[in-house]
Structure formats: C-alpha cells, structure tokens
Design an enzyme around this catalytic site. Sequence first.
Site, PDB file in Angstrom:
ATOM      1  N   GLU A   1      -3.857  -3.886  -6.709  1.00 18.84           N
ATOM      2  CA  GLU A   1      -4.048  -2.546  -7.290  1.00 18.84           C
ATOM      3  C   GLU A   1      -4.718  -1.592  -6.295  1.00 18.84           C
ATOM      4  OE1 GLU A   1      -4.753  -2.040 -11.393  1.00 18.84           O
ATOM      5  OE2 GLU A   1      -4.104  -4.076 -11.890  1.00 18.84           O
TER       6      GLU A   1
ATOM      7  N   SER B   1       0.849  -1.204   0.000  1.00 21.23           N
ATOM      8  CA  SER B   1       0.000   0.000   0.000  1.00 21.23           C
ATOM      9  C   SER B   1       0.882   1.250   0.000  1.00 21.23           C
ATOM     10  CB  SER B   1      -0.883   0.026   1.259  1.00 21.23           C
ATOM     11  OG  SER B   1      -1.671  -1.125   1.319  1.00 21.23           O
TER      12      SER B   1
ATOM     13  N   TRP C   1       5.082 -10.353  -5.555  1.00 18.39           N
ATOM     14  CA  TRP C   1       3.677 -10.436  -6.006  1.00 18.39           C
ATOM     15  C   TRP C   1       3.486 -10.025  -7.457  1.00 18.39           C
ATOM     16  CZ3 TRP C   1       1.947 -12.546  -1.772  1.00 18.39           C
ATOM     17  CH2 TRP C   1       2.214 -12.011  -0.513  1.00 18.39           C
TER      18      TRP C   1
ATOM     19  N   ASN D   1      -9.208  -0.466   1.589  1.00 17.01           N
ATOM     20  CA  ASN D   1      -8.934   0.713   2.432  1.00 17.01           C
ATOM     21  C   ASN D   1      -8.331   1.850   1.602  1.00 17.01           C
ATOM     22  OD1 ASN D   1      -9.830  -0.450   4.769  1.00 17.01           O
ATOM     23  ND2 ASN D   1      -7.817  -0.778   5.679  1.00 17.01           N
TER      24      ASN D   1
ATOM     25  N   ARG E   1      -7.375   0.022 -12.052  1.00 16.09           N
ATOM     26  CA  ARG E   1      -8.459  -0.314 -11.111  1.00 16.09           C
ATOM     27  C   ARG E   1      -9.790  -0.583 -11.815  1.00 16.09           C
ATOM     28  NH1 ARG E   1      -6.007   4.004  -7.407  1.00 16.09           N
ATOM     29  NH2 ARG E   1      -4.467   2.501  -6.710  1.00 16.09           N
TER      30      ARG E   1
ATOM     31  N   ASN F   1      -4.605   4.104 -11.459  1.00 14.83           N
ATOM     32  CA  ASN F   1      -5.965   4.663 -11.450  1.00 14.83           C
ATOM     33  C   ASN F   1      -6.813   4.038 -12.555  1.00 14.83           C
ATOM     34  OD1 ASN F   1      -5.398   6.346  -9.346  1.00 14.83           O
ATOM     35  ND2 ASN F   1      -4.952   8.135 -10.626  1.00 14.83           N
ATOM     36  N   GLU F   2      -6.180   3.796 -13.704  1.00 12.19           N
ATOM     37  CA  GLU F   2      -6.913   3.194 -14.825  1.00 12.19           C
ATOM     38  C   GLU F   2      -7.029   1.682 -14.640  1.00 12.19           C
ATOM     39  OE1 GLU F   2      -5.280   4.643 -18.513  1.00 12.19           O
ATOM     40  OE2 GLU F   2      -5.569   6.717 -17.883  1.00 12.19           O
TER      41      GLU F   2
ATOM     42  N   TYR G   1       9.412   9.957  -2.805  1.00  8.96           N
ATOM     43  CA  TYR G   1       8.719   9.546  -4.042  1.00  8.96           C
ATOM     44  C   TYR G   1       9.331  10.195  -5.288  1.00  8.96           C
ATOM     45  CZ  TYR G   1       6.054  13.942  -4.163  1.00  8.96           C
ATOM     46  OH  TYR G   1       5.698  15.262  -4.244  1.00  8.96           O
TER      47      TYR G   1
HETATM   48  C1  LIG Z   1      -2.239 -12.225  -6.423  1.00  2.89           C
HETATM   49  C2  LIG Z   1      -1.557 -10.908  -6.326  1.00  2.89           C
HETATM   50  C3  LIG Z   1      -1.112 -10.285  -7.483  1.00  2.89           C
HETATM   51  C4  LIG Z   1      -0.448  -9.065  -7.406  1.00  2.89           C
HETATM   52  N1  LIG Z   1       0.047  -8.492  -8.549  1.00  2.89           N
HETATM   53  C5  LIG Z   1       0.856  -7.398  -8.451  1.00  2.89           C
HETATM   54  C6  LIG Z   1       1.533  -6.892  -9.598  1.00  2.89           C
HETATM   55  O1  LIG Z   1       1.391  -7.400 -10.714  1.00  2.89           O
HETATM   56  N2  LIG Z   1       2.356  -5.833  -9.439  1.00  2.89           N
HETATM   57  C7  LIG Z   1       2.552  -5.234  -8.232  1.00  2.89           C
HETATM   58  O2  LIG Z   1       3.324  -4.284  -8.168  1.00  2.89           O
HETATM   59  N3  LIG Z   1       1.923  -5.688  -7.119  1.00  2.89           N
HETATM   60  C8  LIG Z   1       1.088  -6.758  -7.197  1.00  2.89           C
HETATM   61  N4  LIG Z   1       0.454  -7.251  -6.089  1.00  2.89           N
HETATM   62  C9  LIG Z   1       0.678  -6.599  -4.803  1.00  2.89           C
HETATM   63  C10 LIG Z   1      -0.550  -5.888  -4.267  1.00  2.89           C
HETATM   64  O3  LIG Z   1      -0.794  -4.736  -5.017  1.00  2.89           O
HETATM   65  C11 LIG Z   1      -0.306  -5.601  -2.765  1.00  2.89           C
HETATM   66  O4  LIG Z   1      -0.363  -6.840  -2.099  1.00  2.89           O
HETATM   67  C12 LIG Z   1      -1.321  -4.635  -2.217  1.00  2.89           C
HETATM   68  O5  LIG Z   1      -1.114  -3.350  -2.736  1.00  2.89           O
HETATM   69  C13 LIG Z   1      -1.280  -4.568  -0.682  1.00  2.89           C
HETATM   70  O6  LIG Z   1       0.021  -4.384  -0.226  1.00  2.89           O
HETATM   71  P1  LIG Z   1       0.600  -5.326   0.946  1.00  2.89           P
HETATM   72  O7  LIG Z   1       0.358  -6.731   0.546  1.00  2.89           O
HETATM   73  O8  LIG Z   1       1.990  -4.915   1.215  1.00  2.89           O
HETATM   74  O9  LIG Z   1      -0.314  -5.015   2.190  1.00  2.89           O
HETATM   75  P2  LIG Z   1      -0.090  -3.827   3.230  1.00  2.89           P
HETATM   76  O10 LIG Z   1       0.194  -2.567   2.528  1.00  2.89           O
HETATM   77  O11 LIG Z   1       0.904  -4.297   4.257  1.00  2.89           O
HETATM   78  O12 LIG Z   1      -1.530  -3.745   3.888  1.00  2.89           O
HETATM   79  C14 LIG Z   1      -1.950  -4.598   4.951  1.00  2.89           C
HETATM   80  C15 LIG Z   1      -3.291  -4.078   5.459  1.00  2.89           C
HETATM   81  O13 LIG Z   1      -3.111  -2.756   5.999  1.00  2.89           O
HETATM   82  C16 LIG Z   1      -4.015  -1.884   5.352  1.00  2.89           C
HETATM   83  N5  LIG Z   1      -3.383  -0.547   5.219  1.00  2.89           N
HETATM   84  C17 LIG Z   1      -2.115  -0.264   4.830  1.00  2.89           C
HETATM   85  N6  LIG Z   1      -1.936   1.064   4.794  1.00  2.89           N
HETATM   86  C18 LIG Z   1      -3.100   1.631   5.160  1.00  2.89           C
HETATM   87  C19 LIG Z   1      -3.572   2.968   5.314  1.00  2.89           C
HETATM   88  N7  LIG Z   1      -2.782   4.010   5.058  1.00  2.89           N
HETATM   89  N8  LIG Z   1      -4.840   3.169   5.714  1.00  2.89           N
HETATM   90  C20 LIG Z   1      -5.671   2.109   5.964  1.00  2.89           C
HETATM   91  N9  LIG Z   1      -5.289   0.830   5.832  1.00  2.89           N
HETATM   92  C21 LIG Z   1      -4.033   0.588   5.435  1.00  2.89           C
HETATM   93  C22 LIG Z   1      -4.333  -2.491   3.999  1.00  2.89           C
HETATM   94  O14 LIG Z   1      -5.577  -2.023   3.507  1.00  2.89           O
HETATM   95  C23 LIG Z   1      -4.345  -3.961   4.358  1.00  2.89           C
HETATM   96  O15 LIG Z   1      -5.606  -4.303   4.884  1.00  2.89           O
HETATM   97  C24 LIG Z   1      -0.254  -8.446  -6.143  1.00  2.89           C
HETATM   98  C25 LIG Z   1      -0.717  -9.077  -4.979  1.00  2.89           C
HETATM   99  C26 LIG Z   1      -1.344 -10.299  -5.058  1.00  2.89           C
HETATM  100  C27 LIG Z   1      -1.808 -10.957  -3.786  1.00  2.89           C
END
Ligand SMILES: Cc1cc2nc3c(=O)[nH]c(=O)nc-3n(C[C@H](O)[C@H](O)[C@H](O)COP(=O)(O)OP(=O)(O)OC[C@H]3O[C@@H](n4cnc5c(N)ncnc54)[C@H](O)[C@@H]3O)c2cc1C
Length: 394
Positions: free
Chosen positions: A376, A145, A169, A380, A256, A253-254, A191
Amino acid sequence: MSTDLQAAAQRYPSGLTILSEEEKMFRDMVGKFAEKEIGPLVSKMDREMAIEPSLIPKLFEIGLMGIEVPETYGGSGSSFFMAVLAVEQISRVDASLGVLVDVQNTLVNNALMRWATEEQKKRYLPRLASDTVGAYALSEPDSGSDAFALSTRAVQDGEQYRLTGRKLWITNGEEAGLFIIFATINPGAGYRGITAFLVERDFPGFRVGKKEDKLGIRASSTNELILDDCQVPQANILGEPGKGYKIAMETLNEGRIGIGAQMIGLAQGSLEHGIRYAKERQAFGQVIAKFQAIQFQIARCATDLEAARLLVYNAARLRDGGHPFLMEAAMAKLFSSDAAERVTSQVIEIYGGYGYTKDFPAEKYWRDAKIGKIYEGTSNMQLGTIAKSLLGKD
Ligand SMILES: Cc1cc2nc3c(=O)[nH]c(=O)nc-3n(C[C@H](O)[C@H](O)[C@H](O)COP(=O)(O)OP(=O)(O)OC[C@H]3O[C@@H](n4cnc5c(N)ncnc54)[C@H](O)[C@@H]3O)c2cc1C
C-alpha cells in the site's frame, strides 16, 4: 470520577485513545475472539502458509467483514475507526488474519460503498458482508510504486469488456470470490485510461495463479492473477470508465490507515509477549525485568507504540469526521511500520537466544512487521506524499 473531572471531560475533547463504550466493547470482543479462536492456530498457519479455512466463516459471523457496510446491505453500519480497532486486535494475535480483514474493509468494501452503482451495491455488498472475501488488484510485475504504469488491457466488445494481463502480489488471492481489478481502456491516455472492474472468481478467462512463499504474513495468501481474455460485463465497471486512478488513489489513502492498525496491533502483541517473558526469565539470580536496561528497552518500545497508535487513531478519526487526512494517513503508515520493526526487533532481544527460534512467538512478529514498509505504498512513497503536502507539487 469527581464532578470537577466530569465537567473537564465534557469541556475538552478527550484523548485520542479514549474509546466510547461501544468502541471498548467491540475492541474487547474482537480481542477475545482473536486470542481464543486464532491464537492456537497461529504457528500452524504460519508453517503451512495458509489460513485455517474454518476461521473465515467465523470472521463473517461476528461481523468483521462488513464493518462499515450499511445495515441495509447486511453490514454492521459502523465506522472506519471500528475497522481500525478490528484490524489492530486481530493483528495483535496474527497479522495475516489482520490483513485479510483489513483488505476486505478498508479497500474492497470501502471502494464499493463509495463508487458502486445501487445495483452493484445490492448485488455485492450483502455477499461481502456475509460470505465472500474480496481482493484488490492494482500491482503488476512491472508496476508497483508506479501503479498507473499498469499494462492490463480492457477492450470493449459490445456489452462486455475483455481483460488481458497479469496482476501480481494480490492479497486474499486464494480466498477471494470478488476482485477489484484495475486495467486500462486506453494505454495512450496514461492514468486517464485506468478503469476499475468488479471481477468474480468464476468469470471466464480469469484464473488465480502462483502463490508467493514469503518472509512474513505467511498465512496471508499473495497470488498472481491471470486474465486471459477475461469477460467482464460492462455493468461491472466500478465508477466511471477512465476514473479508476481516482478510486485507486483514494481507497489506498484510507487503506494505509488500516496498515497502520495492523502494525500497531502486531507491535502490541509482540510487546505483551516481551513483558510477560521479562517477568519470568531468570538471570543473575533475579527476573530480567528487574534490570533497568530491560525496563528502559520496554519503556522505549511502549513509547514508540503509543506514538504510532496516536497517529493511526488520529488519521482514522479525521477520516470518520470528514476532515482531510492524506498527510496524516501517510505519516501513520510510515511511522507505525518503522515503530513495529523497532519494537518487534527489540522483543527478540528481550527473549535472548529463545527469541531467535520458532519455538517462541517473537521472531514471527518481526517477520510480519517487515511488510508494513512495502505494501500500500512503500515508505519512500509515504515520504513523497508527506513532502508534497508540505511543499506543494512544484
Ligand atoms: C505481501 C504483499 C501483499 C501485497 N498485496 C497487494 C494487493 O493486495 N494488491 C496490490 O495491488 N498490490 C499488493 N502488493 C504490492 C505492493 O503494493 C507493491 O509491492 C508495492 O507497492 C511496491 O511495488 P514494487 O514491489 O513494484 O516495488 P518498486 O515500485 O519496484 O519499488 C522498489 C524500490 O524503489 C523505490 N521507489 C520506487 N519508485 C520510487 C520513487 N518515485 N521515489 C523513491 N523511491 C521509489 C521503492 O520505495 C522501493 O524501495 C503486495 C505486496 C506484497 C509483498
């Protein structure tokens, strides 16, 4: 149609689900392809955790891997909405193939069309439209995230950059020939250091690592990527150095909207199975579809799905029309992933005990739906985007 109705149809904008002749033909072509070519392989691919390799050239052949890519670069020169229709129709049969087509069109091709130099477009777009699968690598073990906290490092070395780090991932990791990799050229700049690189699979120092064993979309590959002093020519920077955050934000954004399409597609597929089953299964001397309770459950699912489809189609049409769509895209993904979970769960119950087994399709749709709330941008994060659009940033 009567003359009055024809006149009214011309006077008022049509319903969002009214498709043009071209859109209808395309949707039906993709739907038939999915049923005929993908349908028979779905359970096997889910079990074996792999896409049947022969399906990928077929996706290219029927033009599903370069939908918006201009014809001059070998694509179909079509709209974003068409990509949404394709992802929806494929996901109706199998959400794993759906996300392969989605990542290719809404993330990879999209990013190249908007930010690549003419030379990069000439080099990569014809391949992406004809035989090369793409992947989009932003997430890392410690940044999902909070994507811009990424730590993959890019250091300039003459005419090239050396990339070191680990991505996690990454969808299409097994199949992809081209990867958009986000790395930082200046960790101290936050960033503003993030830069997008076009990395070919055989670049020295690049390796595709472990494949995840997942709950759903099991045939879709999700891999770690290892960059160990990976050498990338400077000419392969996508957009400007330090502007990768903009590429990531805007393509996601797209993207999604594409995930929304995957969710409505799989919910539709699940509901169609549920309706068919309800008309066959006998209980208390009649088919269960005769029970008002079952009818109401089906009606509620269909309503949920229709609302989700309207949000997804509206966001896609806004995007094609050049209108702002940030909040609408977030709403489309948020709601359609919720709706898909509700619909697919309900359909398991319509199947009764059979729905809980792998002998019937219901449980797979439910497993596949879960990812919609995670990738994507989690639900949250979508809520955060919607709230910011309404309340402002402060
Ligand atoms: C099958 C699969 C395919 C994927 N494909 C890709 C891909 O092709 N390319 C790529 O780059 N990524 C990919 N991803 C990664 C995916 O985008 C991330 O898993 C996702 O963005 C969540 O990040 P995280 O797993 O680190 O969870 P975290 O960021 O650790 O989040 C854990 C929890 O905390 C919550 N949270 C975190 N920050 C906040 C906040 N500020 N406010 C409220 N809640 C918050 C989240 O909503 C979640 O419930 C993939 C993931 C999976 C499982």
